[in-house]
Scaffold this motif. Sequence first.
Motif, short mmCIF file in Angstrom:
data_model
loop_
_atom_site.label_atom_id
_atom_site.label_comp_id
_atom_site.label_asym_id
_atom_site.label_seq_id
_atom_site.Cartn_x
_atom_site.Cartn_y
_atom_site.Cartn_z
N TYR A 182 0.84 -1.20 0.00
CA TYR A 182 0.00 0.00 0.00
C TYR A 182 0.88 1.26 0.00
N LYS A 185 2.65 1.76 -3.39
CA LYS A 185 1.73 2.24 -4.41
C LYS A 185 1.50 3.75 -4.31
N HIS A 186 1.36 4.26 -3.09
CA HIS A 186 0.99 5.66 -2.91
C HIS A 186 2.19 6.60 -2.73
N SER A 187 3.29 6.09 -2.20
CA SER A 187 4.44 6.96 -1.94
C SER A 187 5.46 6.94 -3.07
N TRP A 217 -4.35 9.65 1.13
CA TRP A 217 -4.05 8.23 1.28
C TRP A 217 -3.41 7.88 2.61
#
Length: 427
Positions: A182, A185-187, A217
């Motif tokens: 997770y 994916k976002h960072s 997020w």
Amino acid sequence: MMKKIDVLIQVLVIILVGGEVICENELVSVVIIFRHGARTIIQPYPTDPYKNESLWPVGFGQLTNEGKMQHFKLGQYFRERYGDFLPKKYTEKQVYVRSTDVDRTLMSAAANLAGLFPPEGAQVWDKDIPWQPIPIHTEPELEDAFLASKKPCAKYDILYNNMINSEEMKKLNFENKDLYEYLNKHSGENIKDFDAMGYLYNNLFIENYMNFTLPEWTKEVFPDKMKPLSDFSFALPCYKRELARFKTGPFFYDLLKYFSKVKHRENVTDDYIKLKIFSGHDTTLANLLESLGIFEYHSPPFRSTLIFELYQNKSSDSDLNHFVKIFYKNTTSEPNKMVLKGCDFDCDFEIFQKLLEPLSMSLYEWDRECKVSLFSTVTENRENLVIATSLLIIVICFIAVLIKFIYIKNKKDRTVYLRLPDDEEQV
């Protein structure tokens, strides 16, 4: 009336006796290690909305104005706490200061000393500037095995990699695989272990600390899901006793040597170093606390401080001649008492020394043990030994086959070109 007088006499006796006991325990030396003050992020993550350095009050990794004030006030706290112990005026004969070779730690030390030793009398060099320059010693990070603990050590790297690749750590990382994915994916970061996740958490913490609005997020994971893992990551560099020796051994060796020298000083009236101050990082404090076995997993906050105090008991009927007290000051106004396993809070110095000796190592020993041979590198654990042995057998077999091939080829060549005895006569 007589009863009131008796009660008054008893109270006076208690006060006098109490005062006598306090006088008998004389503070003779103090060692302080603190983390720098508030700073900006060191490096933004790939998708960081605040990656533009112009959005920050100072450059990345630098001490903020708040951080400067934090340490100025901490210096004032030390002045109040040790006002009767330290000289009112700074003197190099009684005070020694060292910092890691990083801007924020050097500046924190300077701000702290401004609060601790404002110029007095002849030390005032400008009446409009209530500050005086005080020496702060340092050493390049990659040469510093004492405080920064950044000097390369092959032996430590082997031990640390073995620990990180142990079944225990693999299991913990596997259990947090979904969280890592997770965050990746976002960072935009490549996060697959506690250490990498800890750096990302630290960035988010500081951005939140400085009132930046975090991306949407982050609400799913920050701080609740990330904090326990980030806190645990601070224990990893000294998670095993053998790791702790290389990270903190030189510091504890110096601490024991220094306290022993103070303890055995011949003339108590002579000037000697009463106070040692070390300016470091959150990892500096975490490593020391974990090595001592008193670390409750957390990220040591800005200006948090670890204190070692050496006392002398002058009571003639006491067996406790010299003893050590340990305090840890984080966000509380007063420091917390820390008790080592196997000792009391007032830890007899001889016991304190025995507890720390397995950890301590001189810089000479550190250098010698850090230099490992190829054989010791590959034989640190059974898995490496099996791999090394297999490779060695393969190499030996390859060389044997190669030698045999060359021998057969040479033999064949000699047979083809062998001249018969009567060749010349036939020609």
